[in-house]
Design a protein around this motif. Structure first.
Motif, PDB file in Angstrom:
ATOM      1  N   UNK A 182       0.652  -1.341   0.171  1.00 42.06           N
ATOM      2  CA  UNK A 182      -0.063  -0.167   0.152  1.00 42.06           C
ATOM      3  C   UNK A 182       0.905   1.282   0.039  1.00 42.06           C
ATOM      4  N   UNK A 183       0.187   2.531  -0.517  1.00 41.86           N
ATOM      5  CA  UNK A 183       0.814   3.679  -0.207  1.00 41.86           C
ATOM      6  C   UNK A 183       1.483   4.161   0.873  1.00 41.86           C
ATOM      7  N   UNK A 184       0.869   3.624   2.039  1.00 39.80           N
ATOM      8  CA  UNK A 184       1.519   3.957   3.370  1.00 39.80           C
ATOM      9  C   UNK A 184       2.857   3.312   3.551  1.00 39.80           C
ATOM     10  N   UNK A 185       2.828   1.949   3.044  1.00 40.97           N
ATOM     11  CA  UNK A 185       4.341   1.409   3.218  1.00 40.97           C
ATOM     12  C   UNK A 185       5.077   1.958   2.279  1.00 40.97           C
ATOM     13  N   UNK A 186       4.849   2.413   1.105  1.00 38.80           N
ATOM     14  CA  UNK A 186       5.841   3.115   0.209  1.00 38.80           C
ATOM     15  C   UNK A 186       6.267   4.244   0.809  1.00 38.80           C
ATOM     16  N   UNK A 187       5.426   5.089   1.449  1.00 41.87           N
ATOM     17  CA  UNK A 187       5.852   6.422   2.034  1.00 41.87           C
ATOM     18  C   UNK A 187       6.879   6.032   3.183  1.00 41.87           C
ATOM     19  N   UNK A 188       6.649   4.945   4.060  1.00 39.10           N
ATOM     20  CA  UNK A 188       7.577   4.568   5.209  1.00 39.10           C
ATOM     21  C   UNK A 188       8.789   4.216   4.538  1.00 39.10           C
ATOM     22  N   UNK A 189       9.051   3.787   3.538  1.00 39.82           N
ATOM     23  CA  UNK A 189      10.180   3.191   3.033  1.00 39.82           C
ATOM     24  C   UNK A 189      10.718   4.400   2.512  1.00 39.82           C
ATOM     25  N   UNK A 190      10.152   5.249   1.850  1.00 34.62           N
ATOM     26  CA  UNK A 190      10.879   6.888   1.402  1.00 34.62           C
ATOM     27  C   UNK A 190      10.963   7.538   2.631  1.00 34.62           C
ATOM     28  N   UNK A 191      10.769   7.324   3.803  1.00 32.79           N
ATOM     29  CA  UNK A 191      11.187   8.023   4.912  1.00 32.79           C
ATOM     30  C   UNK A 191      10.034   9.394   5.230  1.00 32.79           C
ATOM     31  N   UNK A 192       8.834   9.146   4.589  1.00 28.87           N
ATOM     32  CA  UNK A 192       8.072  10.434   4.951  1.00 28.87           C
ATOM     33  C   UNK A 192       6.838   9.691   5.602  1.00 28.87           C
ATOM     34  N   UNK A 193       6.335  10.688   6.467  1.00 33.30           N
ATOM     35  CA  UNK A 193       5.184  10.348   7.291  1.00 33.30           C
ATOM     36  C   UNK A 193       3.852  10.216   6.655  1.00 33.30           C
ATOM     37  N   UNK A 194       3.642  10.031   5.410  1.00 30.93           N
ATOM     38  CA  UNK A 194       2.371  10.159   4.835  1.00 30.93           C
ATOM     39  C   UNK A 194       2.282   9.071   3.670  1.00 30.93           C
ATOM     40  N   UNK A 195       1.249   8.857   3.170  1.00 30.71           N
ATOM     41  CA  UNK A 195       1.121   7.869   2.067  1.00 30.71           C
ATOM     42  C   UNK A 195       1.670   8.365   0.660  1.00 30.71           C
ATOM     43  N   UNK A 196       2.271   7.632  -0.114  1.00 28.99           N
ATOM     44  CA  UNK A 196       2.742   7.919  -1.388  1.00 28.99           C
ATOM     45  C   UNK A 196       1.959   6.884  -2.358  1.00 28.99           C
TER      46      UNK A 196
END
Length: 88
Positions: A70-84
């Protein structure tokens, strides 16, 4: 096929270079301009947006990768506190 761990490492490496664009609208602009090298789309991106981006990528001969998460996991991989949902 690329494993999820390998993809995560490569995504993180790309983000660390600072040459990444986030978001559906910005990704679409980049694909239309032909400036993007690769588009990554989260698995849970809405179907219509996903189809639109994949078609733009194919027209511009830009490789696309559907991230198996999901976008939330992609956001966490990118080091961002939001969905991507998408990134180029």
């Amino acid at each position: 096929m690329v494993s999820k761990m390998d993809a995560s490492k490569e995504i993180r490496r790309a983000v660390d270079t600072g040459k990444v664009i986030f978001g559906t609208k910005n990704s679409e602009k980049s694909l239309k301009n032909g400036t993007g090298k690769l588009i990554i789309i989260a698995e849970n991106t809405p179907k219509l947006a996903k189809e639109k981006l994949v078609s733009f990528a194919e027209i511009g001969q830009t490789p696309h990768f559907i991230f198996e998460g999901p976008g939330l996991e992609l956001g966490s991989i990118c080091g961002k506190p939001f969905t991507i949902s998408t990134m180029v």
